[in-house]
Motif scaffolding. Structure first.
Motif, PDB file in Angstrom:
ATOM      1  N   UNK A  76      -5.348 -10.106  13.327  1.00 27.39           N
ATOM      2  CA  UNK A  76      -6.201  -8.968  13.702  1.00 27.39           C
ATOM      3  C   UNK A  76      -5.874  -7.707  12.910  1.00 27.39           C
ATOM      4  N   UNK A  77      -4.913  -7.807  11.968  1.00 25.94           N
ATOM      5  CA  UNK A  77      -4.516  -6.634  11.174  1.00 25.94           C
ATOM      6  C   UNK A  77      -5.467  -6.460   9.994  1.00 25.94           C
ATOM      7  N   UNK A  78      -6.023  -5.270   9.836  1.00 26.86           N
ATOM      8  CA  UNK A  78      -6.977  -5.024   8.755  1.00 26.86           C
ATOM      9  C   UNK A  78      -6.230  -4.748   7.462  1.00 26.86           C
ATOM     10  N   UNK A  79      -6.668  -5.384   6.381  1.00 22.97           N
ATOM     11  CA  UNK A  79      -5.925  -5.323   5.123  1.00 22.97           C
ATOM     12  C   UNK A  79      -5.875  -3.913   4.537  1.00 22.97           C
ATOM     13  N   UNK A  80      -6.932  -3.136   4.679  1.00 28.35           N
ATOM     14  CA  UNK A  80      -6.936  -1.787   4.115  1.00 28.35           C
ATOM     15  C   UNK A  80      -6.057  -0.808   4.899  1.00 28.35           C
ATOM     16  N   UNK A  81      -5.556  -1.236   6.062  1.00 29.83           N
ATOM     17  CA  UNK A  81      -4.615  -0.416   6.824  1.00 29.83           C
ATOM     18  C   UNK A  81      -3.172  -0.759   6.480  1.00 29.83           C
ATOM     19  N   UNK A  82      -2.997  -1.633   5.486  1.00 29.61           N
ATOM     20  CA  UNK A  82      -1.675  -2.147   5.114  1.00 29.61           C
ATOM     21  C   UNK A  82      -1.399  -1.775   3.664  1.00 29.61           C
TER      22      UNK A  82
ATOM     23  N   UNK B  74       5.003  -9.188   3.269  1.00 31.00           N
ATOM     24  CA  UNK B  74       5.986 -10.155   2.785  1.00 31.00           C
ATOM     25  C   UNK B  74       6.245 -11.164   3.903  1.00 31.00           C
ATOM     26  N   UNK B  75       6.815 -12.293   3.531  1.00 40.33           N
ATOM     27  CA  UNK B  75       7.147 -13.345   4.489  1.00 40.33           C
ATOM     28  C   UNK B  75       8.656 -13.459   4.614  1.00 40.33           C
ATOM     29  N   UNK B  76       9.138 -13.734   5.830  1.00 42.66           N
ATOM     30  CA  UNK B  76      10.552 -14.017   6.061  1.00 42.66           C
ATOM     31  C   UNK B  76      10.652 -14.959   7.244  1.00 42.66           C
ATOM     32  N   UNK B  77      11.191 -16.142   7.021  1.00 42.80           N
ATOM     33  CA  UNK B  77      11.391 -17.125   8.087  1.00 42.80           C
ATOM     34  C   UNK B  77      10.088 -17.485   8.812  1.00 42.80           C
ATOM     35  N   UNK B  78       9.020 -17.673   8.059  1.00 45.85           N
ATOM     36  CA  UNK B  78       7.767 -18.078   8.676  1.00 45.85           C
ATOM     37  C   UNK B  78       7.048 -16.980   9.421  1.00 45.85           C
ATOM     38  N   UNK B  79       7.480 -15.743   9.254  1.00 46.93           N
ATOM     39  CA  UNK B  79       6.843 -14.601   9.916  1.00 46.93           C
ATOM     40  C   UNK B  79       6.249 -13.688   8.844  1.00 46.93           C
ATOM     41  N   UNK B  80       4.999 -13.315   9.035  1.00 48.48           N
ATOM     42  CA  UNK B  80       4.332 -12.367   8.144  1.00 48.48           C
ATOM     43  C   UNK B  80       4.633 -10.946   8.609  1.00 48.48           C
ATOM     44  N   UNK B  81       5.098 -10.102   7.699  1.00 45.66           N
ATOM     45  CA  UNK B  81       5.357  -8.695   7.996  1.00 45.66           C
ATOM     46  C   UNK B  81       4.453  -7.826   7.126  1.00 45.66           C
ATOM     47  N   UNK B  82       3.970  -6.730   7.702  1.00 48.39           N
ATOM     48  CA  UNK B  82       3.109  -5.798   6.975  1.00 48.39           C
ATOM     49  C   UNK B  82       3.695  -4.397   7.053  1.00 48.39           C
ATOM     50  N   UNK B  83       3.537  -3.631   5.966  1.00 46.82           N
ATOM     51  CA  UNK B  83       4.044  -2.262   5.911  1.00 46.82           C
ATOM     52  C   UNK B  83       2.881  -1.274   5.846  1.00 46.82           C
ATOM     53  N   UNK B  84       3.195  -0.027   6.168  1.00 51.03           N
ATOM     54  CA  UNK B  84       2.208   1.041   6.025  1.00 51.03           C
ATOM     55  C   UNK B  84       2.902   2.298   5.510  1.00 51.03           C
ATOM     56  N   UNK B  85       2.111   3.158   4.901  1.00 53.57           N
ATOM     57  CA  UNK B  85       2.599   4.408   4.306  1.00 53.57           C
ATOM     58  C   UNK B  85       2.789   5.449   5.414  1.00 53.57           C
ATOM     59  N   UNK B  86       3.999   6.033   5.485  1.00 42.78           N
ATOM     60  CA  UNK B  86       4.255   7.127   6.424  1.00 42.78           C
ATOM     61  C   UNK B  86       4.247   8.467   5.698  1.00 42.78           C
ATOM     62  N   UNK B  87       5.162   8.611   4.759  1.00 38.49           N
ATOM     63  CA  UNK B  87       5.264   9.831   3.950  1.00 38.49           C
ATOM     64  C   UNK B  87       5.644   9.423   2.528  1.00 38.49           C
ATOM     65  N   UNK B  88       5.817  10.391   1.667  1.00 40.18           N
ATOM     66  CA  UNK B  88       6.256  10.097   0.304  1.00 40.18           C
ATOM     67  C   UNK B  88       7.677   9.525   0.284  1.00 40.18           C
ATOM     68  N   UNK B  89       8.430   9.759   1.362  1.00 39.62           N
ATOM     69  CA  UNK B  89       9.815   9.293   1.419  1.00 39.62           C
ATOM     70  C   UNK B  89      10.001   8.063   2.300  1.00 39.62           C
ATOM     71  N   UNK B  90       9.016   7.734   3.135  1.00 38.46           N
ATOM     72  CA  UNK B  90       9.201   6.667   4.118  1.00 38.46           C
ATOM     73  C   UNK B  90       8.031   5.692   4.145  1.00 38.46           C
ATOM     74  N   UNK B  91       8.366   4.405   4.245  1.00 38.27           N
ATOM     75  CA  UNK B  91       7.414   3.331   4.484  1.00 38.27           C
ATOM     76  C   UNK B  91       7.858   2.628   5.769  1.00 38.27           C
ATOM     77  N   UNK B  92       6.935   2.069   6.533  1.00 34.26           N
ATOM     78  CA  UNK B  92       7.297   1.442   7.802  1.00 34.26           C
ATOM     79  C   UNK B  92       6.807  -0.002   7.865  1.00 34.26           C
ATOM     80  N   UNK B  93       7.716  -0.919   8.229  1.00 35.38           N
ATOM     81  CA  UNK B  93       7.317  -2.276   8.599  1.00 35.38           C
ATOM     82  C   UNK B  93       6.833  -2.191  10.046  1.00 35.38           C
TER      83      UNK B  93
END
Length: 472
Positions: free
Chosen positions: A389-395, A399-418
């Motif tokens: 249900x996660x929209x691609x343009x919001x990501x 990346x994948x780790x242990x069969x789990x899909x993780x998505x990140x988003x932009x917070x600030x110029x200094x921070x990204x959030x999984x």
């Protein structure tokens, strides 16, 4: 007749008595008759020291603010950083001893090693100063708590009617009564199955960066990717790969291999560029930054096609698998944030403990993320598929780790959030992962997880950056 009344009174009773006394004082005095009875009230209790209680509360509150969970995390991060950097320095020294040519390579490698040693020394100094600071804090806090305990003990003697003690007894009785009414505690449910195919548990945190360096191309190519092969060919267990997008920040026709991290940092590639095709771009060359390597083969978005290409490093041959009908390509479903999109990121290739994956979107799924297995072969095939249900343009990255899909988003110029995860075993989606990455530059063009060393490899505005992944 004068009668003296002895009583034990609470501070609130004393205050009421004072108010009554003041009220009586303003009533016109009447000379008592011989038949009147006059009573003198004498309070034998000391007044309650409210100011002292307030001081104790302030000191306790100050202790709570001084000692925070972040302090233990800071110390743990320093230890983890040191734990990572020392083996890396040892490995780089071993490579230098093996590959030193006595000329430019050895000189540059020594400079890199000296830089690593200086950074490790800074970590050790920071760890020592932080440890001493915490020791002082522990000693001072222990003394403060002891003094507060003594002061509270002194204040308890004003509770002559044992009101506080009775309240505590009532709380215990009420808790026992509630437990009795509810019956025996419910059976604890079995723990949830481990995420995907993960022997080390759930992803808990990401620390770093551990590596931060410019590539040998400088700022010429801001888009690209790098990392390690989870299932390398024999003799290439310590190798790294890098793919800079050398044409229009979109296309490339080669992969560059390095025998060690220090070789990559100084820009020394023993095999040199492994060419996919002499032209760039052309049929079956690389399009977009989302590239991975698995079993000595490069997986990427084929040039101008909705397909995944597989370039075999040994045979120099390319095979491909077409994506489902309606899959976006040529910048139809990019990774984005509020200010910009990352061009030609329609297909994101990923690797983890179980193999190769592709993350994409289709028109039928309204632009939401779709995850599919890529089964290696001649040609490769698509395996199981999951819709999210996660929209691609919001990501901004996945990346994948242990069969789990993780998505990140932009917070600030200094921070990204999984911020998001999707478990392929349980089908559970989460939007509250809440793990932040410290960025060394504004944008992260690609993000790859390596199960070999539990590291995240980011290509960020022409810089190569790595982070340590922690599981519980």
């Amino acid at each position: 007749m004068h009668v003296v009344l002895w009583t034990t009174m609470k501070p609130s009773h004393v205050l009421m008595l004072i108010m009554i006394t003041e009220l009586v004082s303003i009533i016109p005095q009447v000379t008592p008759s011989a038949s009147d009875c006059v009573c003198d009230l004498t309070n034998t209790e000391q007044p309650f020291p409210h100011n002292k209680l307030q001081t104790v509360e302030n000191r306790a509150s100050k202790c709570t603010k001084i000692i925070t969970p972040q302090q233990s995390v800071e110390l743990e991060s320093l230890l983890l950083g040191l734990d990572r950097r020392l083996p890396q320095l040892e490995a780089d020294l071993a490579v230098l001893e093996k590959e030193d040519d006595g000329d430019l390579y050895g000189t540059v490698s020594l400079q890199v090693i000296e830089h690593e040693r200086a950074e490790i020394q800074q970590l050790i100094n920071k760890l020592n100063s932080t440890t001493l600071s915490y020791q002082r804090l522990n000693r001072d806090t222990t003394q403060e708590v002891k003094e507060l305990k003594d002061e509270m003990g002194a204040l308890e003697r004003f509770d002559t009617m044992q009101v506080v003690r009775e309240k505590e007894v009532n709380k215990r009785l009420r808790r026992d009564l509630d437990q009795c009414q509810k019956g025996p505690p419910p059976t604890v449910p079995p723990p949830e199955p481990a995420s995907g195919n993960c022997p080390h548990g759930h992803l808990q945190n990401v620390t770093g960066p551990n590596t931060y360096s410019a590539t040998e191309y400088g700022a010429s190519y801001p888009y690209g990717s790098w990392g390690r092969d989870p299932k390398p060919a024999a003799g290439k267990e310590s190798w790294f790969w890098m793919v800079p997008l050398t044409s229009s920040n979109v296309f490339s026709n080669f992969v560059r291999l390095y025998s060690s991290l220090s070789s990559l940092v100084v820009g020394v590639s023993i095999p040199g560029n492994i060419i996919i095709h002499s032209s760039n771009p052309t049929t079956n060359t690389i399009q977009g930054p989302n590239v991975v390597m698995y079993e000595d083969a490069l997986y990427y978005n084929c040039y101008n096609r909705d397909a995944v290409c597989c370039f075999n490093i040994t045979t120099k041959t390319v095979t491909s698998v077409a994506m489902p009908k309606g899959t976006g390509f040529n910048s139809k479903f990019n990774f984005c944030h509020l200010e910009a999109c990352y061009g030609y990121t329609d297909l994101d290739l990923a690797t983890d403990e179980s193999g190769v994956w592709v993350i994409y979107s289709t028109s039928d799924n309204l632009g939401n993320l779709i995850l599919s297995e890529v089964i290696p072969g001649l040609p490769p095939k698509l395996g199981r598929t999951w819709n999210t249900s996660a929209h691609k343009r919001a990501v901004t990255n996945t990346f994948m780790a242990c069969g789990v899909l993780y998505a990140t988003r932009y917070l600030t110029k200094e921070r990204e959030e999984i911020f998001y995860s999707f478990d392929t075993v349980t089908g559970r989606e989460r939007y509250d992962v809440g793990i932040e990455l410290k960025k060394m530059s504004t944008n992260i063009q690609s993000l790859n997880y390596s199960p070999v060393d539990h590291m995240l490899y980011a290509y960020s505005d022409s810089m190569i950056v790595s982070y340590k992944v922690h599981f519980v």
